[in-house]
Every structure is written in structure tokens, then in C-alpha cells.
Design an enzyme around this catalytic site. Structure first.
Site, PDB file in Angstrom:
ATOM      1  N   ILE A 193       1.829  -5.111   8.216  1.00 32.48           N
ATOM      2  CA  ILE A 193       3.251  -4.796   8.347  1.00 32.48           C
ATOM      3  C   ILE A 193       3.465  -3.294   8.189  1.00 32.48           C
ATOM      4  CG2 ILE A 193       5.556  -5.189   7.398  1.00 32.48           C
ATOM      5  CD1 ILE A 193       4.506  -7.879   6.356  1.00 32.48           C
ATOM      6  N   GLY A 242       1.624   4.070   5.263  1.00 33.48           N
ATOM      7  CA  GLY A 242       2.183   3.425   4.094  1.00 33.48           C
ATOM      8  C   GLY A 242       2.729   2.086   4.540  1.00 33.48           C
ATOM      9  N   SER A 243       2.299   0.993   3.941  1.00 35.32           N
ATOM     10  CA  SER A 243       2.576  -0.283   4.566  1.00 35.32           C
ATOM     11  C   SER A 243       2.263  -1.439   3.621  1.00 35.32           C
ATOM     12  CB  SER A 243       1.766  -0.400   5.852  1.00 35.32           C
ATOM     13  OG  SER A 243       0.455   0.114   5.636  1.00 35.32           O
ATOM     14  N   ARG A 244       2.052  -2.616   4.217  1.00 36.18           N
ATOM     15  CA  ARG A 244       1.855  -3.821   3.413  1.00 36.18           C
ATOM     16  C   ARG A 244       1.083  -4.856   4.216  1.00 36.18           C
ATOM     17  NH1 ARG A 244       7.333  -7.060   1.976  1.00 36.18           N
ATOM     18  NH2 ARG A 244       6.612  -9.167   2.364  1.00 36.18           N
ATOM     19  N   MET A 251       0.840  -1.189   0.000  1.00 34.55           N
ATOM     20  CA  MET A 251       0.000   0.000   0.000  1.00 34.55           C
ATOM     21  C   MET A 251       0.880   1.246   0.000  1.00 34.55           C
ATOM     22  SD  MET A 251      -2.929  -1.045   2.779  1.00 34.55           S
ATOM     23  CE  MET A 251      -1.739  -1.476   4.063  1.00 34.55           C
TER      24      MET A 251
END
EC number: 4.1.1.65
Length: 230
Positions: A157, A187-189, A99
């Protein structure tokens, strides 16, 4: 569907902690110097869109595992689920959705079931698109047991600029496919670990829509998806 609905989206309550602050700073910047004010206005609009929480048309067909996040498929590989979930040492197919700061960051349950474990682990803040982020970054992992007894894992994450992972589910709670379960700033995953023998129906670089895009077919004999970029 009205034209205005394509631009104005509902905002998650978490956004009310930030958008008014951005707006107040923008007013001050306009008072100091107009160009700074316009910059502040752009950042305020971005903050509003970051916390947008649009409604999604969640498929209800049995056995569909959907994306838990908006973004892009950045990795498809075999990996061992986080040890803190107690899902064993065997490697499973892992689908990672990255993301960016421009994606909606509300996370949704990939499939219906019972949450059997929720485990938070502090860590570093590498770029979430990197493979090592799964092992070394701050994360929050959930195990969801489906009706047939098999489990999937979904892991939030943190990324390079993300500094808070939020999860609203506890062990023992039921979740529906596409139900909101968490959010990450900024902002991540998300990683999804598929049950053994289940093949992903997505490809690297594919754009994902949380709660809508189908990642895999559970209980159906389907080969892994092959795609081309045009």
C-alpha cells in the site's frame, strides 16, 4: 560479523537511480554554502539507507508465516481481502505493518507457495498508518497459495509520500518464505491476510523485521498473542 557490517549494508539496485543524484546535488550545495552541503550529505546518507537491502536469517520451519516488511504493527483486525484477488467476501484477520521513511523498504514473501494472482489498483495517497489506507490508497495485492491449498494475501500500500509500488512476481511463479518480491518508495504499509482460523503471534506496536519476525503459525493450534508494553 565485522563491526563495519553493522553500518554498511548492501544497497538495492533501485537505489542507484537516486543516490548518485543526491550526491551530485550535495557537491553543488557545498560549492554554494557549506551548511547546505552538510544538509545535502545527510540526505544522501538517508537515501542510501532507505534503499539498503540487508541479508536476513529466514526461518525454514514448516508453517511459519513471517513479516513481509520492516516496521511496526499498526493494525490487527478482521477485514475482507481485496476483491481483485478473488479470495471471497469473508473477513479474515489482517495484520498491517507500517513502514516509516527510515525503514528498509524491500518487501519479502510471508510464506512459501505459488502466486495465484497479482492485482494493481490506482488510488489515493493518505497516510499509510490510517485504517482507510487499505481501501482508498494505491495498492498492489498478491495471493499466495500454500501447499495445503489455503491462500494468504499480502498487499503493498502506497503512503503519504510513496509514489511507486514495485512488484517482481507474476501469477504462476513460486516464492520461498522470505524471498524478495517488491519494494515501495518512500513510506508505506503492507497488509497480510491470514487464513481462517489462524491467530496472529504479534501485537500492536511490535517492531517487525522482514523475513525474520514470525506473524503466525500455519497448521498449528496457537492462541492469539497477548503482550504488554514496558
Amino acid at each position: 560479523m565485522r563491526m563495519i557490517d553493522t553500518f554498511l549494508k548492501p544497497m538495492h539496485p533501485e537505489g542507484w537511480k537516486f543516490v548518485p543524484v543526491f550526491a551530485a546535488v550535495t557537491l553543488v550545495l557545498f560549492w554554494i554554502w557549506d551548511p547546505l552541503g552538510w544538509l545535502g550529505l545527510g540526505l544522501t546518507v538517508w537515501c542510501y539507507y532507505f534503499f539498503r537491502d540487508p541479508r536476513r536469517a529466514v526461518p525454514e520451519n514448516a508453517g511459519l508465516l513471517v513479516s513481509p516488511a520492516d516496521g511496526v504493527v499498526s493494525l490487527i483486525e478482521r477485514a475482507v481481502p481485496p476483491a481483485e484477488l478473488g479470495m471471497g467476501p469473508e473477513a479474515l484477520v489482517r495484520v498491517s505493518v507500517f513502514m516509516s521513511v527510515f525503514n528498509c523498504h524491500v518487501n519479502r514473501a510471508p510464506i512459501a507457495g505459488t502466486v495465484t494472482a497479482v492485482a494493481y489498483r490506482p488510488g489515493k495517497f493518505f497516510n499509510a498508518s490510517l485504517d482507510k489506507a487499505s481501501e482508498e490508497n494505491e495498492r498492489n495485492a498478491l495471493a499466495i497459495e500454500m501447499a495445503d491449498g489455503r491462500k494468504i494475501a499480502v498487499v503493498q500500500i502506497a503512503g503519504l509520500v510513496a509514489r511507486r509500488i514495485m512488484c517482481w512476481k507474476q501469477p504462476g511463479e513460486r516464492v520461498r518464505t522470505g524471498e524478495r518480491f517488491g519494494l515501495i518508495r518512500f513510506g508505506s504499509r503492507l497488509d497480510v491476510y491470514l487464513p481462517e482460523g489462524v491467530q496472529p503471534q504479534v501485537a500492536l506496536g511490535q517492531t517487525m523485521i522482514a523475513g525474520e519476525t514470525v506473524i503466525a503459525l500455519i497448521g498449528q493450534d496457537a492462541p492469539a498473542r497477548v503482550a504488554r508494553v514496558e
